[in-house]
Design an enzyme around this catalytic site. Sequence first.
Site, mmCIF file in Angstrom:
data_model
loop_
_atom_site.group_PDB
_atom_site.id
_atom_site.type_symbol
_atom_site.label_atom_id
_atom_site.label_comp_id
_atom_site.label_asym_id
_atom_site.label_seq_id
_atom_site.Cartn_x
_atom_site.Cartn_y
_atom_site.Cartn_z
ATOM 1 N N MET A 121 19.035 17.304 -35.821
ATOM 2 C CA MET A 121 18.411 15.434 -36.163
ATOM 3 C C MET A 121 17.348 15.430 -35.469
ATOM 4 S SD MET A 121 21.490 13.075 -36.588
ATOM 5 C CE MET A 121 22.690 13.064 -37.689
ATOM 6 N N THR A 122 16.712 15.471 -33.900
ATOM 7 C CA THR A 122 15.704 14.887 -33.301
ATOM 8 C C THR A 122 14.577 15.869 -33.273
ATOM 9 O OG1 THR A 122 17.121 13.424 -31.702
ATOM 10 C CG2 THR A 122 14.809 14.185 -30.735
ATOM 11 N N PRO A 124 10.665 16.879 -32.001
ATOM 12 C CA PRO A 124 9.331 16.731 -31.067
ATOM 13 C C PRO A 124 8.599 14.864 -30.900
ATOM 14 C CG PRO A 124 9.555 18.478 -31.912
ATOM 15 C CD PRO A 124 10.408 18.363 -33.084
ATOM 16 N N THR A 154 21.979 19.995 -28.912
ATOM 17 C CA THR A 154 22.912 20.050 -27.632
ATOM 18 C C THR A 154 23.696 20.787 -28.760
ATOM 19 O OG1 THR A 154 22.938 17.920 -26.815
ATOM 20 C CG2 THR A 154 25.418 19.040 -26.856
ATOM 21 N N ALA A 174 13.562 7.161 -45.613
ATOM 22 C CA ALA A 174 14.628 6.694 -45.716
ATOM 23 C C ALA A 174 15.664 7.554 -47.363
ATOM 24 C CB ALA A 174 15.933 5.324 -45.627
ATOM 25 N N GLU A 239 29.672 8.210 -32.851
ATOM 26 C CA GLU A 239 29.131 8.398 -31.708
ATOM 27 C C GLU A 239 29.352 8.020 -30.701
ATOM 28 O OE1 GLU A 239 25.439 11.485 -30.655
ATOM 29 O OE2 GLU A 239 25.645 10.940 -32.727
ATOM 30 N N ARG A 240 28.863 6.365 -31.478
ATOM 31 C CA ARG A 240 28.892 5.195 -30.318
ATOM 32 C C ARG A 240 29.626 4.759 -29.619
ATOM 33 N NH1 ARG A 240 23.990 3.344 -34.341
ATOM 34 N NH2 ARG A 240 21.933 4.861 -34.193
ATOM 35 N N ARG A 265 35.444 7.984 5.044
ATOM 36 C CA ARG A 265 34.153 7.974 5.608
ATOM 37 C C ARG A 265 34.383 7.066 6.931
ATOM 38 N NH1 ARG A 265 29.892 9.700 7.997
ATOM 39 N NH2 ARG A 265 27.754 8.408 7.557
#
Length: 374
Positions: A121-122, A124, A154, A174, A239-240, A265
């Site tokens: 999708m994305t 540059p 990805t 669109a 996805e969200r 610690r």
Amino acid sequence: MDDELEAVQTMTRRFVAEQITPRQEQWYEQGYTDRDVWRQAGELGILAPDISVEYGGSGGHFGHEAVIGHELCVAGDSSWRTCKQIHVIAAHYIEKYGTEAQKQKWLPGICSGELIAGMGMTEPNGGTDLQNMRTKAIRDGDNYRISGAKTFITNGSTADILILATKTDPSQKAKGVSLFIFETSTPGFAVSKRLKKIGLHGSDTAELFFDDCVVPADRLLGEVEGQGFYQMMKDLTYERALTGVNCAAVMEHALKVTTEYTKDRSIFGGKLIDLQNTRLELAEVKTLATIARVFVDFTVERMINGTMTSDLASMSKWWMSDTHSEIINRCLQLHGGHGYILEYPIARMYVDARIEAIYAGANEVLKDLIGRNL
């Protein structure tokens, strides 16, 4: 949770312990996950658990995917979980919008792990502005010719197929966007390079180029032009919601490793946990992580019963990602200098966390979308 989900959780936990956790360092160094882990997950039925059985999936629901994502995150996986998330999202596009022939052809291989899938999708120069993408798919007889570039993809260098967003009508915004099931073996396709990221070093992220790639017309998702943008907007809810699940799980993991660290610690003649400030910080972190768990369980329920809205998914994604970054930052501070060393899990969580507010829709964009619907 029910008996079936608990069984999936147990199986996933064992799989992660045996196949994922021991290979984190290898994947971290090489920049991608090995192919065999996809097939092993496919054999167990945890690669695409909420895809229909008739297409090779396990026939489950969003809750199954949520359980698997949770187990990967609480185990500290920063490699395969992101790759798997994109893979299953691609599968959903095909099941939801593809023709019957497309489903039968591609989904069995995706569910078995024989095929690795990605989302193209994305661009540059595009980022979240998907309406104005420049990658074109021009009709040429029984084919389309695709040219353009994608970035931050990805599974970009390992994927066999991509759900590829293009402009079939460059004169439109669109309404001119269409999605294709694109085979990466197509002549003219090239992976420019794997991108070096500040985090998620074990996941494959690449820049892709398409130089007059000839693609059969039956690869157009759903075989109807101009539906791509609307398909993306609808499925971004999935996805969200899943991003929210993962962020909540990472919060729990950060709390766990930090609590263990403060108990071990030594400082000023005692343990770090003995200092009041440490306890106050951890008390606040635990409270926020608990709020996140309640919120994300609510979103999972809404996904399962079909009442999830775009607003709710957006709210979950932006708040979970921002809050988990805050929690990790506070937990890292309690580690002191050790928190800056990548051998410690909190350091890797810190650099991995930054992307969560950016992908699946930048948080600023999501807030604006929520605001428009007030």
